[in-house]
Design a protein around this motif. Structure first.
Motif, PDB file in Angstrom:
ATOM      1  N   VAL A   1     -83.249 -38.524 -22.363  1.00  0.00           N
ATOM      2  CA  VAL A   1     -83.947 -37.818 -23.434  1.00  0.00           C
ATOM      3  C   VAL A   1     -83.804 -36.321 -23.168  1.00  0.00           C
ATOM      4  O   VAL A   1     -84.323 -35.820 -22.167  1.00  0.00           O
ATOM      5  N   THR A   2     -83.089 -35.622 -24.035  1.00  0.00           N
ATOM      6  CA  THR A   2     -82.879 -34.182 -23.827  1.00  0.00           C
ATOM      7  C   THR A   2     -84.052 -33.338 -24.317  1.00  0.00           C
ATOM      8  O   THR A   2     -84.223 -32.209 -23.873  1.00  0.00           O
ATOM      9  N   VAL A   3     -84.850 -33.878 -25.222  1.00  0.00           N
ATOM     10  CA  VAL A   3     -86.060 -33.202 -25.677  1.00  0.00           C
ATOM     11  C   VAL A   3     -87.194 -33.642 -24.753  1.00  0.00           C
ATOM     12  O   VAL A   3     -87.406 -34.835 -24.542  1.00  0.00           O
ATOM     13  N   VAL A   4     -87.908 -32.681 -24.194  1.00  0.00           N
ATOM     14  CA  VAL A   4     -88.955 -32.989 -23.226  1.00  0.00           C
ATOM     15  C   VAL A   4     -90.125 -33.687 -23.924  1.00  0.00           C
ATOM     16  O   VAL A   4     -90.691 -33.142 -24.877  1.00  0.00           O
ATOM     17  N   PRO A   5     -90.491 -34.896 -23.470  1.00  0.00           N
ATOM     18  CA  PRO A   5     -91.629 -35.602 -24.072  1.00  0.00           C
ATOM     19  C   PRO A   5     -92.936 -34.825 -23.897  1.00  0.00           C
ATOM     20  O   PRO A   5     -93.135 -34.140 -22.884  1.00  0.00           O
ATOM     21  N   ALA A   6     -93.810 -34.936 -24.866  1.00  0.00           N
ATOM     22  CA  ALA A   6     -95.083 -34.196 -24.863  1.00  0.00           C
ATOM     23  C   ALA A   6     -95.895 -34.473 -23.602  1.00  0.00           C
ATOM     24  O   ALA A   6     -96.536 -33.564 -23.062  1.00  0.00           O
ATOM     25  N   GLY A   7     -95.869 -35.699 -23.106  1.00  0.00           N
ATOM     26  CA  GLY A   7     -96.622 -36.039 -21.895  1.00  0.00           C
ATOM     27  C   GLY A   7     -96.144 -35.268 -20.676  1.00  0.00           C
ATOM     28  O   GLY A   7     -96.945 -34.871 -19.827  1.00  0.00           O
ATOM     29  N   GLN A   8     -94.837 -35.035 -20.592  1.00  0.00           N
ATOM     30  CA  GLN A   8     -94.293 -34.246 -19.489  1.00  0.00           C
ATOM     31  C   GLN A   8     -94.730 -32.796 -19.604  1.00  0.00           C
ATOM     32  O   GLN A   8     -95.095 -32.172 -18.606  1.00  0.00           O
ATOM     33  N   VAL A   9     -94.693 -32.250 -20.805  1.00  0.00           N
ATOM     34  CA  VAL A   9     -95.126 -30.867 -21.016  1.00  0.00           C
ATOM     35  C   VAL A   9     -96.593 -30.718 -20.617  1.00  0.00           C
ATOM     36  O   VAL A   9     -96.962 -29.791 -19.898  1.00  0.00           O
ATOM     37  N   ASP A  10     -97.418 -31.662 -21.052  1.00  0.00           N
ATOM     38  CA  ASP A  10     -98.849 -31.615 -20.721  1.00  0.00           C
ATOM     39  C   ASP A  10     -99.080 -31.696 -19.217  1.00  0.00           C
ATOM     40  O   ASP A  10     -99.899 -30.958 -18.665  1.00  0.00           O
ATOM     41  N   PHE A  11     -98.345 -32.594 -18.536  1.00  0.00           N
ATOM     42  CA  PHE A  11     -98.532 -32.726 -17.098  1.00  0.00           C
ATOM     43  C   PHE A  11     -98.008 -31.497 -16.365  1.00  0.00           C
ATOM     44  O   PHE A  11     -98.600 -31.053 -15.379  1.00  0.00           O
ATOM     45  N   ALA A  12     -96.908 -30.916 -16.836  1.00  0.00           N
ATOM     46  CA  ALA A  12     -96.399 -29.681 -16.234  1.00  0.00           C
ATOM     47  C   ALA A  12     -97.450 -28.574 -16.352  1.00  0.00           C
ATOM     48  O   ALA A  12     -97.679 -27.823 -15.396  1.00  0.00           O
ATOM     49  N   LYS A  13     -98.096 -28.470 -17.498  1.00  0.00           N
ATOM     50  CA  LYS A  13     -99.157 -27.471 -17.679  1.00  0.00           C
ATOM     51  C   LYS A  13    -100.320 -27.731 -16.722  1.00  0.00           C
ATOM     52  O   LYS A  13    -100.921 -26.800 -16.187  1.00  0.00           O
ATOM     53  N   TYR A  14    -100.629 -29.013 -16.491  1.00  0.00           N
ATOM     54  CA  TYR A  14    -101.690 -29.361 -15.539  1.00  0.00           C
ATOM     55  C   TYR A  14    -101.295 -28.926 -14.122  1.00  0.00           C
ATOM     56  O   TYR A  14    -102.106 -28.379 -13.379  1.00  0.00           O
ATOM     57  N   LEU A  15    -100.032 -29.156 -13.737  1.00  0.00           N
ATOM     58  CA  LEU A  15     -99.562 -28.748 -12.413  1.00  0.00           C
ATOM     59  C   LEU A  15     -99.700 -27.241 -12.232  1.00  0.00           C
ATOM     60  O   LEU A  15    -100.123 -26.762 -11.173  1.00  0.00           O
ATOM     61  N   VAL A  16     -99.376 -26.490 -13.272  1.00  0.00           N
ATOM     62  CA  VAL A  16     -99.504 -25.030 -13.231  1.00  0.00           C
ATOM     63  C   VAL A  16    -100.977 -24.633 -13.138  1.00  0.00           C
ATOM     64  O   VAL A  16    -101.356 -23.744 -12.379  1.00  0.00           O
ATOM     65  N   GLU A  17    -101.824 -25.319 -13.900  1.00  0.00           N
ATOM     66  CA  GLU A  17    -103.266 -25.069 -13.849  1.00  0.00           C
ATOM     67  C   GLU A  17    -103.805 -25.279 -12.430  1.00  0.00           C
ATOM     68  O   GLU A  17    -104.696 -24.570 -11.971  1.00  0.00           O
ATOM     69  N   CYS A  18    -103.237 -26.249 -11.716  1.00  0.00           N
ATOM     70  CA  CYS A  18    -103.654 -26.535 -10.335  1.00  0.00           C
ATOM     71  C   CYS A  18    -103.124 -25.514  -9.333  1.00  0.00           C
ATOM     72  O   CYS A  18    -103.614 -25.441  -8.213  1.00  0.00           O
ATOM     73  N   GLY A  19    -102.088 -24.752  -9.725  1.00  0.00           N
ATOM     74  CA  GLY A  19    -101.568 -23.728  -8.840  1.00  0.00           C
ATOM     75  C   GLY A  19    -100.083 -23.780  -8.574  1.00  0.00           C
ATOM     76  O   GLY A  19     -99.570 -22.977  -7.781  1.00  0.00           O
ATOM     77  N   ALA A  20     -99.354 -24.698  -9.197  1.00  0.00           N
ATOM     78  CA  ALA A  20     -97.900 -24.753  -8.997  1.00  0.00           C
ATOM     79  C   ALA A  20     -97.249 -23.493  -9.546  1.00  0.00           C
ATOM     80  O   ALA A  20     -97.608 -23.015 -10.616  1.00  0.00           O
ATOM     81  N   ASP A  21     -96.277 -22.976  -8.790  1.00  0.00           N
ATOM     82  CA  ASP A  21     -95.536 -21.789  -9.218  1.00  0.00           C
ATOM     83  C   ASP A  21     -94.188 -22.161  -9.815  1.00  0.00           C
ATOM     84  O   ASP A  21     -93.673 -21.452 -10.676  1.00  0.00           O
ATOM     85  N   VAL A  22     -93.598 -23.245  -9.320  1.00  0.00           N
ATOM     86  CA  VAL A  22     -92.309 -23.730  -9.795  1.00  0.00           C
ATOM     87  C   VAL A  22     -92.380 -25.249  -9.879  1.00  0.00           C
ATOM     88  O   VAL A  22     -92.909 -25.902  -8.975  1.00  0.00           O
TER      89      VAL A  22
END
Length: 157
Positions: free
Chosen positions: A71-92
């Motif tokens: 899937v070349t288009v990022v699924p919404a669930g992945q985007v949401d979880f990536a945002k959660y990782l950033v909220e927790c403190g992930a830089d990359v």
């Protein structure tokens, strides 16, 4: 399973840059059913690991194995979880498992800075026969100490 891979160091003129790498290779294989834990446990564990790494590191990298293949288009669930990782403190965030290239994005952090999210670099080596599965990328990321003692992330290409 979620693994903590330890610490990596890069010496700059102004001192050490301490980088922590956390890996979540099977987090999305079959959702939380595969892990036989609740969603709250997954979110809580990843948050604790990122926060712990952040206490002793200048940069926290999270390696995600998303498992939504071809899937070349990022699924919404992945985007949401990536945002959660950033909220927790992930830089990359560096994703894998899609078997195809997916976009690179800069996600907003609570302090006003940006976190780098590479959703998928594709297959570095592949026995696949589809064109999408034969494409891959290598990320070149630069970490530099800034005037305030923080670390700037740049040079992505």
């Amino acid at each position: 399973m979620i693994y903590s891979s330890g610490f990596f160091f890069d010496f700059e003129e102004d001192g050490w840059i301490v980088v922590s790498l956390l890996q979540a290779p099977e987090l999305f294989k079959e959702g939380v059913k595969y892990l036989q834990v609740s969603t709250d446990e997954v979110y809580g564990t990843i948050k604790t690991l990122i926060e712990s790494a952040k206490e002793v590191s200048d940069v926290v990298i999270v390696s995600m194995h998303w498992r939504q293949e071809n899937v070349t288009v990022v699924p919404a669930g992945q985007v949401d979880f990536a945002k959660y990782l950033v909220e927790c403190g992930a830089d990359v965030i560096i994703g894998s498992g899609a078997q195809v290239l997916q976009p690179i994005d800069w996600l907003d952090k609570t302090d006003g800075s940006k976190a780098l999210c590479i959703y998928s670099l594709g297959n570095f080596v592949s026995g696949g026969t589809k064109a999408n599965n034969l494409l891959s990328a290598i990320a070149d990321i630069t970490f530099e100490k800034n005037a305030t003692g923080g670390v700037d992330i740049s040079g992505v290409g």
